[in-house]
Design an enzyme around this catalytic site. Sequence first.
Site, PDB file in Angstrom:
ATOM      1  N   ARG A 169      36.878  35.749  30.486  1.00  0.00           N
ATOM      2  CA  ARG A 169      36.312  35.612  29.135  1.00  0.00           C
ATOM      3  C   ARG A 169      37.243  34.762  28.277  1.00  0.00           C
ATOM      4  NH1 ARG A 169      31.909  35.850  26.975  1.00  0.00           N
ATOM      5  NH2 ARG A 169      31.409  37.933  27.677  1.00  0.00           N
ATOM      6  N   ILE A 206      40.047  40.518  20.124  1.00  0.00           N
ATOM      7  CA  ILE A 206      39.195  41.551  20.722  1.00  0.00           C
ATOM      8  C   ILE A 206      38.922  41.180  22.181  1.00  0.00           C
ATOM      9  CG2 ILE A 206      37.072  42.879  20.493  1.00  0.00           C
ATOM     10  CD1 ILE A 206      36.878  42.043  17.604  1.00  0.00           C
ATOM     11  N   PRO A 207      39.939  41.336  23.044  1.00  0.00           N
ATOM     12  CA  PRO A 207      39.717  40.987  24.453  1.00  0.00           C
ATOM     13  C   PRO A 207      38.694  41.920  25.103  1.00  0.00           C
ATOM     14  CG  PRO A 207      41.909  41.929  24.139  1.00  0.00           C
ATOM     15  CD  PRO A 207      41.293  41.813  22.784  1.00  0.00           C
ATOM     16  N   HIS A 208      37.770  41.299  25.851  1.00  0.00           N
ATOM     17  CA  HIS A 208      36.761  42.066  26.580  1.00  0.00           C
ATOM     18  C   HIS A 208      36.296  41.222  27.757  1.00  0.00           C
ATOM     19  CE1 HIS A 208      34.681  39.642  23.567  1.00  0.00           C
ATOM     20  NE2 HIS A 208      33.609  39.664  24.335  1.00  0.00           N
ATOM     21  N   GLY A 209      35.613  41.855  28.674  1.00  0.00           N
ATOM     22  CA  GLY A 209      35.222  41.176  29.901  1.00  0.00           C
ATOM     23  C   GLY A 209      33.969  40.322  29.760  1.00  0.00           C
TER      24      GLY A 209
END
Length: 155
Positions: free
Chosen positions: A55, A69-72
């Site tokens: 991502r 806001i790290p997310h997959g």
Amino acid sequence: MSDEQAPALTALLAESSIRLDETAADRDEAIRATGRALVEAGAVDESYVDAMFQREQSVSTYVGEGVAIPHGTLAGKDSVKADALVVLRFPTPVDWDGNEVSVAVGIAAKGNGHIAILSQLASILMDPDSAAALRGATTSADVYELLAATDDDDD
């Protein structure tokens, strides 16, 4: 807009998932720490961390006000066991592609749940006062209070 009510942000955040004294040398270390917190929360499999890096390579998860806001990726959804948030605060800011990040909010969500969660988070993080309060949070109660404020706004 669907009528599906997003879960309260505070319901997705275990106290053990609030880490206010993290250190990371760079963006990748910060993402790895955020992913590790999601794994330790029992929300995701280890492979979700790879999806977080994928991502980040396609679009930065830095959102402004010292927050990322790290997310997959969508492909990483199969690695999600349960919707969850983690909040990591870096007292010494991390260089995130030329931006200083003091707070990383990790998201794990099944289906399209991350969209509702992101929009709730955005209402906090785009407000300079709230973002500053989050960057300065020194207790998990401070973090819950900030997130609960948006839960109340939804009523």
